[in-house]
Scaffold this motif. Structure first.
Motif, PDB file in Angstrom:
ATOM      1  N   ARG A  14       1.033  -1.346   0.211  1.00  0.00           N
ATOM      2  CA  ARG A  14       0.129  -0.033  -0.087  1.00  0.00           C
ATOM      3  C   ARG A  14       0.937   1.187   0.107  1.00  0.00           C
ATOM      4  N   ASN A  15       2.009   1.085   0.935  1.00  0.00           N
ATOM      5  CA  ASN A  15       2.871   2.436   0.804  1.00  0.00           C
ATOM      6  C   ASN A  15       3.315   2.556  -0.577  1.00  0.00           C
ATOM      7  N   PHE A  16       3.843   1.487  -1.375  1.00  0.00           N
ATOM      8  CA  PHE A  16       4.388   1.602  -2.525  1.00  0.00           C
ATOM      9  C   PHE A  16       3.361   2.279  -3.340  1.00  0.00           C
ATOM     10  N   LEU A  17       2.101   1.910  -3.577  1.00  0.00           N
ATOM     11  CA  LEU A  17       0.867   2.361  -4.396  1.00  0.00           C
ATOM     12  C   LEU A  17       0.826   3.854  -4.150  1.00  0.00           C
ATOM     13  N   LEU A  18       0.725   3.963  -2.565  1.00  0.00           N
ATOM     14  CA  LEU A  18       0.644   5.673  -2.340  1.00  0.00           C
ATOM     15  C   LEU A  18       1.820   6.451  -3.104  1.00  0.00           C
ATOM     16  N   TRP A  19       2.859   5.857  -2.743  1.00  0.00           N
ATOM     17  CA  TRP A  19       3.993   6.832  -3.054  1.00  0.00           C
ATOM     18  C   TRP A  19       4.052   6.873  -4.560  1.00  0.00           C
ATOM     19  N   LEU A  20       3.496   5.807  -5.322  1.00  0.00           N
ATOM     20  CA  LEU A  20       3.394   5.759  -6.768  1.00  0.00           C
ATOM     21  C   LEU A  20       2.588   7.001  -7.229  1.00  0.00           C
ATOM     22  N   ARG A  21       1.586   7.003  -6.468  1.00  0.00           N
ATOM     23  CA  ARG A  21       0.339   7.894  -6.701  1.00  0.00           C
ATOM     24  C   ARG A  21       0.671   9.269  -6.680  1.00  0.00           C
ATOM     25  N   SER A  22       1.139   9.740  -5.194  1.00  0.00           N
ATOM     26  CA  SER A  22       1.097  11.144  -4.989  1.00  0.00           C
ATOM     27  C   SER A  22       2.485  11.537  -4.416  1.00  0.00           C
ATOM     28  N   ASP A  24       6.228  11.643  -1.958  1.00  0.00           N
ATOM     29  CA  ASP A  24       6.787  11.394  -0.735  1.00  0.00           C
ATOM     30  C   ASP A  24       5.810  11.636   0.593  1.00  0.00           C
ATOM     31  N   GLU A  25       5.103  12.852   0.227  1.00  0.00           N
ATOM     32  CA  GLU A  25       4.386  13.293   1.589  1.00  0.00           C
ATOM     33  C   GLU A  25       3.301  12.426   2.074  1.00  0.00           C
ATOM     34  N   CYS A  26       2.770  11.317   1.263  1.00  0.00           N
ATOM     35  CA  CYS A  26       2.013  10.287   1.677  1.00  0.00           C
ATOM     36  C   CYS A  26       2.439   9.620   2.797  1.00  0.00           C
ATOM     37  N   PHE A  27       3.643   9.264   3.044  1.00  0.00           N
ATOM     38  CA  PHE A  27       4.222   8.388   4.119  1.00  0.00           C
ATOM     39  C   PHE A  27       3.907   9.201   5.371  1.00  0.00           C
ATOM     40  N   ASP A  28       3.850  10.240   5.369  1.00  0.00           N
ATOM     41  CA  ASP A  28       3.615  10.901   6.723  1.00  0.00           C
ATOM     42  C   ASP A  28       2.242  10.698   7.132  1.00  0.00           C
ATOM     43  N   ARG A  29       1.274  10.770   6.097  1.00  0.00           N
ATOM     44  CA  ARG A  29       0.050  10.753   6.512  1.00  0.00           C
ATOM     45  C   ARG A  29      -0.371   9.288   6.962  1.00  0.00           C
ATOM     46  N   ALA A  30       0.166   8.147   5.989  1.00  0.00           N
ATOM     47  CA  ALA A  30      -0.240   6.854   6.181  1.00  0.00           C
ATOM     48  C   ALA A  30       0.414   6.599   7.718  1.00  0.00           C
ATOM     49  N   LEU A  31       1.538   6.960   8.189  1.00  0.00           N
ATOM     50  CA  LEU A  31       2.016   6.756   9.447  1.00  0.00           C
ATOM     51  C   LEU A  31       1.096   7.259  10.627  1.00  0.00           C
ATOM     52  N   ILE A  32       0.671   8.538  10.211  1.00  0.00           N
ATOM     53  CA  ILE A  32      -0.227   9.246  11.163  1.00  0.00           C
ATOM     54  C   ILE A  32      -1.628   8.410  11.570  1.00  0.00           C
ATOM     55  N   ASP A  33      -2.088   8.089  10.347  1.00  0.00           N
ATOM     56  CA  ASP A  33      -3.376   7.146  10.297  1.00  0.00           C
ATOM     57  C   ASP A  33      -3.038   5.750  11.058  1.00  0.00           C
ATOM     58  N   SER A  34      -2.148   5.230  11.019  1.00  0.00           N
ATOM     59  CA  SER A  34      -1.920   3.819  11.589  1.00  0.00           C
ATOM     60  C   SER A  34      -1.493   4.066  13.052  1.00  0.00           C
ATOM     61  N   VAL A  35      -1.033   4.976  13.615  1.00  0.00           N
ATOM     62  CA  VAL A  35      -0.903   5.534  14.923  1.00  0.00           C
ATOM     63  C   VAL A  35      -2.168   5.742  15.510  1.00  0.00           C
ATOM     64  N   SER A  36      -3.000   6.626  14.887  1.00  0.00           N
ATOM     65  CA  SER A  36      -3.827   7.352  15.540  1.00  0.00           C
ATOM     66  C   SER A  36      -5.166   6.324  15.739  1.00  0.00           C
ATOM     67  N   ALA A  37      -5.297   5.002  14.654  1.00  0.00           N
ATOM     68  CA  ALA A  37      -6.254   4.412  14.963  1.00  0.00           C
ATOM     69  C   ALA A  37      -6.220   3.413  16.077  1.00  0.00           C
ATOM     70  N   PRO A  38      -7.333   3.409  16.756  1.00  0.00           N
ATOM     71  CA  PRO A  38      -7.274   2.306  18.132  1.00  0.00           C
ATOM     72  C   PRO A  38      -7.145   1.219  17.949  1.00  0.00           C
ATOM     73  N   ALA A  39      -6.218   0.497  18.663  1.00  0.00           N
ATOM     74  CA  ALA A  39      -6.160  -1.079  18.606  1.00  0.00           C
ATOM     75  C   ALA A  39      -7.206  -1.664  18.986  1.00  0.00           C
ATOM     76  N   PRO A  40      -7.593  -2.734  18.504  1.00  0.00           N
ATOM     77  CA  PRO A  40      -8.825  -3.739  19.126  1.00  0.00           C
ATOM     78  C   PRO A  40      -8.577  -3.991  20.571  1.00  0.00           C
ATOM     79  N   SER A  41      -9.685  -3.998  21.149  1.00  0.00           N
ATOM     80  CA  SER A  41      -9.505  -4.402  22.669  1.00  0.00           C
ATOM     81  C   SER A  41      -9.457  -5.859  22.877  1.00  0.00           C
ATOM     82  N   GLU A  42      -9.254  -6.398  24.082  1.00  0.00           N
ATOM     83  CA  GLU A  42      -9.153  -8.088  24.096  1.00  0.00           C
ATOM     84  C   GLU A  42     -10.446  -8.630  23.995  1.00  0.00           C
ATOM     85  N   ALA A  43     -11.456  -7.990  24.816  1.00  0.00           N
ATOM     86  CA  ALA A  43     -12.661  -8.599  24.579  1.00  0.00           C
ATOM     87  C   ALA A  43     -13.578  -8.536  23.230  1.00  0.00           C
TER      88      ALA A  43
END
Lengths: 328, 118
Positions: A14-22, A24-43
């Motif tokens: 996905r990173n590669f595709l993003l990079w192809l499309r838009s 270098d700056e896409c990496f920052d956004r992808a990174l931010i998205d992955s960090v900010s998404a809440p991890a699924p809880s145990e239950a």
């Protein structure tokens, strides 16, 4: 079974595709998205695993069956279908060839079609029916019953089209609905074209005259009710196209269609019944063949031609108007 | 001698008519847009019919068929241009992006210009 993963994770592809499309700056956004998404809880994780485990066996069976369908079943069915196609086609071809081989040679004098019936039509047709046009004598005298059936077929066809296409009467009386129908009908059509109107003013009388000529001379020259009626109907359609429904409805409405069709067919049936009855019982009839070649000759044939012509003209015109605006 | 001359003339006329009609068919298949196609086919129609039927009339000679052919010419000359005109008018009425294919005068502007002249 592949683990279902949300597509938002930063996979290398996905990173590669993003990079192809838009770029270098896409990496920052992808990174931010992955960090900010809440991890699924145990239950949540435990529940989803349970849900997944229960239907596993059924799912296996289902997948197996589906795979068979997809891979082998389709192939088998297609082969079977092809084989059946070939067999059926070959059987029909053989049957037709065999039939064609058994047919008598074309144009042979001893063919079963050249029997005493057609000889009598040709030799004594004019004398017996009074019609110079042998075809008219055949279809309106010897085989008049058949022609009555044909006219009725036309009438029934017109009735069927009316049943299928006619706009409900309640809708038609409403003024707003009428206006809507009118605009609907003429939306895509050049309205009141002056050139067409001038030409139609010249052509329509000529076309109608030709149609009447063909009908009235049906027993003297090639033509008759069916062809002349079609010409009449075509003239009506031309008139309608040039001048619109408002002018046509002055002399041709649904009521006219009904009256003309039913009267013509009834006249045909009654008069022909009379001539059949007298002919079969050897009674003297008021209908005589007259002098062949005259306009008023050939017994009933000219009148039957007129009846058939009227039915055909009405039917042709009714078909056109029904398909165009859903009313006669 | 006269018969041969007549035959040659009839053949020449028929061939000329055929040529015109073939040109029309060629234009019909060559052009993309419907109004161009009408232009190709309807213009050649009348001349082609005239030439073909004139050739036929010469071939018939003095015969009542000549009168019937004259009637056919009159009928086709009356009807064929009118039908092309109607098809063209329908295309102009229905096609919304007419200005993609040609220069379209704004009817309002035309009216104003006329009034300005008067």
């Amino acid at each position: 079974m592949a683990r279902i993963r949300s597509d938002y994770g930063p996979s290398p592809r996905r990173n590669f595709l993003l990079w192809l499309r838009s770029g270098d700056e896409c990496f920052d956004r992808a990174l931010i998205d992955s960090v900010s998404a809440p991890a699924p809880s145990e239950a949540e994780r435990g529940r989803s695993a349970e849900v997944r485990r229960v239907p596993r066996k059924e799912e296996k069976v289902y997948r197996k069956a589906e795979a068979w369908n997809r891979e082998k079943g389709t192939k088998l069915t297609r082969r079977l279908y092809l084989a059946l196609c070939v067999v059926t086609a070959l059987a029909v071809i053989l049957l037709l060839l065999r039939t064609a081989a058994l047919l008598p040679p074309f144009g042979e004098a001893s063919n079963p079609a050249n029997n005493e019936v057609s000889r009598r039509y040709i030799e004594q047709g004019m004398e017996e029916t009074g019609a110079v046009n042998i075809v008219a004598g055949m279809i309106l005298d010897y085989r008049a019953f058949d022609t009555l059936g044909e006219s009725n077929v036309l009438f029934v066809a017109a009735c069927t089209v009316i049943i299928l296409l006619r706009v409900a009467a309640g809708d038609r009386d409403d003024a707003a609905r009428r206006l809507e129908l009118e605009t609907d009908d003429r939306m895509y059509e050049p309205k009141d074209d002056l050139i067409l109107q001038r030409i139609a003013a010249v052509l329509v009388p000529l076309v109608w005259m030709l149609g009447l000529y063909i009908i009235l001379n049906g027993h003297l020259s090639p033509g008759g009710g069916f062809s002349g009626g079609t010409v009449l109907g075509a003239g009506l359609i031309l008139y309608l196209n040039a001048f619109g429904f408002a002018k046509t409805e002055r002399f041709f409405t649904y009521r006219t269609f009904r009256v003309i069709s039913v009267t013509a067919l009834t006249f045909y049936a009654v008069s022909k019944s009379y001539s059949f009855f007298t002919g079969a019982n050897h009674l003297s009839s008021v209908i005589t063949p007259g002098t062949p070649g005259m306009l008023f000759s050939a017994g009933l044939i000219p009148y039957l031609n007129i009846a058939v012509g009227l039915v055909v003209a009405c039917t042709v015109y009714a078909f056109y108007t029904l398909f165009r605006k859903g009313d006669v | 001698m006269m018969d041969q001359l007549r035959f040659i003339l009839a053949a020449v006329l028929t061939c000329a008519g055929l040529f015109v009609l073939v040109t029309a068919v060629l234009g019909l298949f060559r052009f993309r847009y419907s109004l161009n196609r009408i232009h190709a086919s309807s213009l050649a129609d009348t001349l082609g019919i005239l030439l073909m039927l004139a050739g036929l009339m010469l071939a018939f000679g003095a015969d009542t068929a000549v009168l019937k052919l004259l009637a056919v010419i009159a009928f086709l000359w009356l009807t064929s241009p009118v039908s092309s005109h109607l098809i063209g008018r329908l295309e102009v009425t229905v096609n919304d992006d007419l200005d993609r294919y040609m220069k379209v005068d704004d009817p309002e502007a035309v009216r104003r210009e006329k009034e300005g002249d008067a």
